[in-house]
Design a protein around this motif. Sequence first.
Motif, mmCIF file in Angstrom:
data_model
loop_
_atom_site.group_PDB
_atom_site.id
_atom_site.type_symbol
_atom_site.label_atom_id
_atom_site.label_comp_id
_atom_site.label_asym_id
_atom_site.label_seq_id
_atom_site.Cartn_x
_atom_site.Cartn_y
_atom_site.Cartn_z
ATOM 1 N N GLY A 195 37.446 45.454 -9.028
ATOM 2 C CA GLY A 195 38.695 46.307 -8.017
ATOM 3 C C GLY A 195 39.140 44.904 -7.508
ATOM 4 O O GLY A 195 40.108 45.395 -5.816
ATOM 5 N N SER A 196 39.303 44.091 -7.819
ATOM 6 C CA SER A 196 39.484 43.046 -7.197
ATOM 7 C C SER A 196 40.801 42.365 -7.504
ATOM 8 O O SER A 196 41.262 42.704 -8.734
ATOM 9 C CB SER A 196 38.750 42.074 -7.707
ATOM 10 O OG SER A 196 38.940 40.807 -7.312
ATOM 11 N N PRO A 197 41.793 41.833 -6.560
ATOM 12 C CA PRO A 197 43.144 41.665 -6.928
ATOM 13 C C PRO A 197 42.890 39.871 -7.743
ATOM 14 O O PRO A 197 44.153 39.700 -8.192
ATOM 15 C CB PRO A 197 43.629 41.232 -5.158
ATOM 16 C CG PRO A 197 42.263 41.044 -4.299
ATOM 17 C CD PRO A 197 41.321 41.637 -5.255
ATOM 18 N N TYR A 198 41.843 39.524 -7.927
ATOM 19 C CA TYR A 198 41.925 38.231 -8.857
ATOM 20 C C TYR A 198 40.976 38.291 -9.967
ATOM 21 O O TYR A 198 40.481 39.320 -10.102
ATOM 22 C CB TYR A 198 40.867 37.519 -7.924
ATOM 23 C CG TYR A 198 40.610 36.845 -6.463
ATOM 24 C CD1 TYR A 198 42.487 36.388 -5.835
ATOM 25 C CD2 TYR A 198 41.136 37.412 -5.202
ATOM 26 C CE1 TYR A 198 43.037 36.016 -4.800
ATOM 27 C CE2 TYR A 198 41.065 37.837 -4.150
ATOM 28 C CZ TYR A 198 43.058 36.635 -3.510
ATOM 29 O OH TYR A 198 42.673 36.999 -2.136
ATOM 30 N N ARG A 199 41.603 37.847 -10.673
ATOM 31 C CA ARG A 199 41.054 37.724 -12.129
ATOM 32 C C ARG A 199 39.786 36.596 -12.441
ATOM 33 O O ARG A 199 40.034 35.960 -13.103
ATOM 34 C CB ARG A 199 41.953 37.495 -13.290
ATOM 35 C CG ARG A 199 43.030 38.843 -13.292
ATOM 36 C CD ARG A 199 43.412 38.545 -14.742
ATOM 37 N NE ARG A 199 44.219 40.053 -14.928
ATOM 38 C CZ ARG A 199 44.710 40.397 -16.467
ATOM 39 N NH1 ARG A 199 45.119 39.649 -17.746
ATOM 40 N NH2 ARG A 199 44.837 41.174 -16.316
ATOM 41 N N LEU A 231 31.019 32.631 -10.873
ATOM 42 C CA LEU A 231 32.278 33.259 -11.102
ATOM 43 C C LEU A 231 33.564 31.961 -11.555
ATOM 44 O O LEU A 231 33.129 30.942 -10.731
ATOM 45 C CB LEU A 231 32.950 34.106 -10.332
ATOM 46 C CG LEU A 231 31.909 34.599 -9.495
ATOM 47 C CD1 LEU A 231 32.412 35.691 -8.287
ATOM 48 C CD2 LEU A 231 31.194 36.430 -10.201
ATOM 49 N N ARG A 232 34.059 32.213 -12.786
ATOM 50 C CA ARG A 232 34.905 32.221 -12.830
ATOM 51 C C ARG A 232 36.376 32.662 -13.129
ATOM 52 O O ARG A 232 36.504 33.511 -13.980
ATOM 53 C CB ARG A 232 34.454 31.268 -14.158
ATOM 54 C CG ARG A 232 35.694 29.789 -14.967
ATOM 55 C CD ARG A 232 34.968 29.076 -15.463
ATOM 56 N NE ARG A 232 36.173 28.115 -16.212
ATOM 57 C CZ ARG A 232 35.399 26.538 -15.854
ATOM 58 N NH1 ARG A 232 34.536 26.715 -14.973
ATOM 59 N NH2 ARG A 232 36.463 25.721 -16.819
ATOM 60 N N GLY A 233 38.010 31.944 -12.620
ATOM 61 C CA GLY A 233 39.591 32.380 -12.982
ATOM 62 C C GLY A 233 40.119 31.477 -12.724
ATOM 63 O O GLY A 233 39.430 30.032 -12.170
ATOM 64 N N SER A 234 41.181 32.167 -12.892
ATOM 65 C CA SER A 234 42.602 31.108 -12.554
ATOM 66 C C SER A 234 43.147 31.700 -11.336
ATOM 67 O O SER A 234 43.476 32.362 -11.151
ATOM 68 C CB SER A 234 43.594 31.176 -13.516
ATOM 69 O OG SER A 234 44.853 30.296 -13.590
ATOM 70 N N VAL A 235 43.066 30.356 -10.349
ATOM 71 C CA VAL A 235 43.739 30.894 -9.315
ATOM 72 C C VAL A 235 44.074 29.215 -8.492
ATOM 73 O O VAL A 235 43.673 28.337 -8.458
ATOM 74 C CB VAL A 235 42.017 30.841 -7.939
ATOM 75 C CG1 VAL A 235 42.255 31.215 -6.849
ATOM 76 C CG2 VAL A 235 40.540 32.149 -8.453
ATOM 77 N N PRO A 273 42.177 30.325 -0.284
ATOM 78 C CA PRO A 273 41.246 30.545 0.734
ATOM 79 C C PRO A 273 41.069 32.072 0.391
ATOM 80 O O PRO A 273 40.073 32.825 1.399
ATOM 81 C CB PRO A 273 42.466 29.868 1.714
ATOM 82 C CG PRO A 273 43.231 29.123 0.988
ATOM 83 C CD PRO A 273 43.046 29.619 -0.620
ATOM 84 N N LYS A 274 41.871 32.895 0.289
ATOM 85 C CA LYS A 274 41.967 34.245 0.293
ATOM 86 C C LYS A 274 40.821 34.759 -0.981
ATOM 87 O O LYS A 274 40.698 36.206 -0.093
ATOM 88 C CB LYS A 274 43.299 34.827 -0.397
ATOM 89 C CG LYS A 274 44.697 34.263 0.483
ATOM 90 C CD LYS A 274 46.285 35.119 0.105
ATOM 91 C CE LYS A 274 47.313 34.508 1.307
ATOM 92 N NZ LYS A 274 48.328 34.975 0.507
ATOM 93 N N LEU A 275 40.594 34.317 -1.532
ATOM 94 C CA LEU A 275 39.374 34.559 -2.573
ATOM 95 C C LEU A 275 38.030 34.028 -2.084
ATOM 96 O O LEU A 275 37.863 35.433 -1.434
ATOM 97 C CB LEU A 275 39.421 33.546 -4.446
ATOM 98 C CG LEU A 275 38.384 33.804 -4.926
ATOM 99 C CD1 LEU A 275 38.536 34.927 -5.105
ATOM 100 C CD2 LEU A 275 38.645 33.028 -6.173
ATOM 101 N N VAL A 276 38.617 33.297 -1.088
ATOM 102 C CA VAL A 276 36.975 33.074 -0.673
ATOM 103 C C VAL A 276 36.905 33.977 0.946
ATOM 104 O O VAL A 276 35.776 34.545 0.834
ATOM 105 C CB VAL A 276 37.106 31.966 -0.221
ATOM 106 C CG1 VAL A 276 35.300 31.527 0.588
ATOM 107 C CG2 VAL A 276 36.827 30.630 -1.141
ATOM 108 N N THR A 299 42.677 39.069 -20.092
ATOM 109 C CA THR A 299 41.532 39.633 -20.150
ATOM 110 C C THR A 299 41.496 40.506 -19.491
ATOM 111 O O THR A 299 41.064 41.735 -18.773
ATOM 112 C CB THR A 299 40.814 40.036 -21.354
ATOM 113 O OG1 THR A 299 40.099 38.965 -20.969
ATOM 114 C CG2 THR A 299 41.606 39.357 -22.532
ATOM 115 N N GLY A 300 40.933 38.988 -17.498
ATOM 116 C CA GLY A 300 40.797 39.275 -17.005
ATOM 117 C C GLY A 300 38.812 39.646 -17.048
ATOM 118 O O GLY A 300 38.568 39.966 -15.871
#
Length: 324
Positions: free
Chosen positions: A258-262, A277-281, A287-290, A318-319
Motif C-alpha cells: 500500500g506504499s505510495p513509493y516503489r 529496501l531499495r527504490g527510485s526516489v 523526506p516524505k519517504l522517511v 514493476t514495483g
Amino acid sequence: MKAVEVRELRKSYPRKIPFPLRKVEWVEAVKGITFDVKKGELFGLLGPNGAGKTTTIKMLTTLLEPSGGTARVLGYDVVKEAREVRKRINLVAEGERTLYWRLSAYENLKYFARIYYVPKAEEKERIEELLKLVGLWERRNDLVMGFSRGMKQRLAIAKALINDPEVLFLDEPTLGLDVQSALFVREFVRKLVDEEGKTVILTTHYMAEAEELADRIAIIDHGKLIALDTPEGLKRLVREGDAVEVRVRDFQQAKLEGSPYRLAVIEEDPSSNTLTLRGSVDEEELPKLVEWLVKSGAKVLSVERKEPTLEDVFIKLTGRAIRD
C-alpha cells in the motif's frame, strides 16, 4: 539478416482445475513479445523466475511450438523449418540435464558428435579442442558422475559447441554454480562473442550477470517485454541520484503493497528483524519517504544514495525486486 526475429510470440499452457469444477484453464506464459537479435550480439533476457524466459528460449530452439506469433532464427521459421533451425543452433541449460553421467567426458562429446553428424575426420580433433577450451582435457576419461556442478556445466557448454552453432542459447547457465565456476562461464561466454563471433542469447535473473555480459537486454515480467535497451540505456531510466537504499528495523513487509513509493526488499535479516529496501526516489520525495516509514512503525537505521543499477530499473518498472 538478423540472427533472431520475434514477432508477437505467445505461449499458453492448459492447467486442470480439480474436482468439483473439473475444467481446464489456459495460462498465458508468454504474452506477445517482439524483439530482434543482431548477428554477433550477446543478447540478455532478464527477469525473475517464472517471467517467461525459459518458455521463450524453448520456442526459439524448437522445443515448444508457439501458441501464436512468429519467430525466425537465421531466417528460418522455428515451426515450419525447425530442422534447418536445429542444424544451426545449440542450447545450454543446467549440465546435469543434458549429459550422460555414466559416460566419461570424452564419451559424452563423442556421442553428441555422432548425433550432430560431425564428420569422422574432424571428430577427434574437435573433441580435444573443446575439452581443452573448457579446461577438462586432463579429466577426459573420468565419469561425469564424479564431476562437480561447475565441471558439468563446462562440459555442457563444450557439448553445445560440438556442432559449431551460429547461435548459442544459454538458459540460466550459472544457476547454482560456485563463484569460481560462474566467473569461468561468464568469461568464456563473452569470449565466444568477442573472439569467435558467435551470437549468444542468455537468460538470467542475476542483474549483475546481465549488466556485465550483455550488449543489449530485454526485461521480461509476467510474460511481457517491459523494456529493451543497452545496460547503460536502461539505467538512464533511473535518474542519477534517485537510487536510494534504506535499512529499517521492525517494519512489516506487507505494508509495501500500500506504499505510495516503489520500493522493494533486496535483503532480509530475520535475526535482527531488519530489511534493506531499495527504490527510485527523488530528492524532494526522500523526506516524505522517511516520514512514511516512521509512521508505518519502522525504525530507520540508514538512508544512502546509490549508483543506479538494473535492479533499480526493474523496481521502477514493476514495483518489485527481481527476486520476488
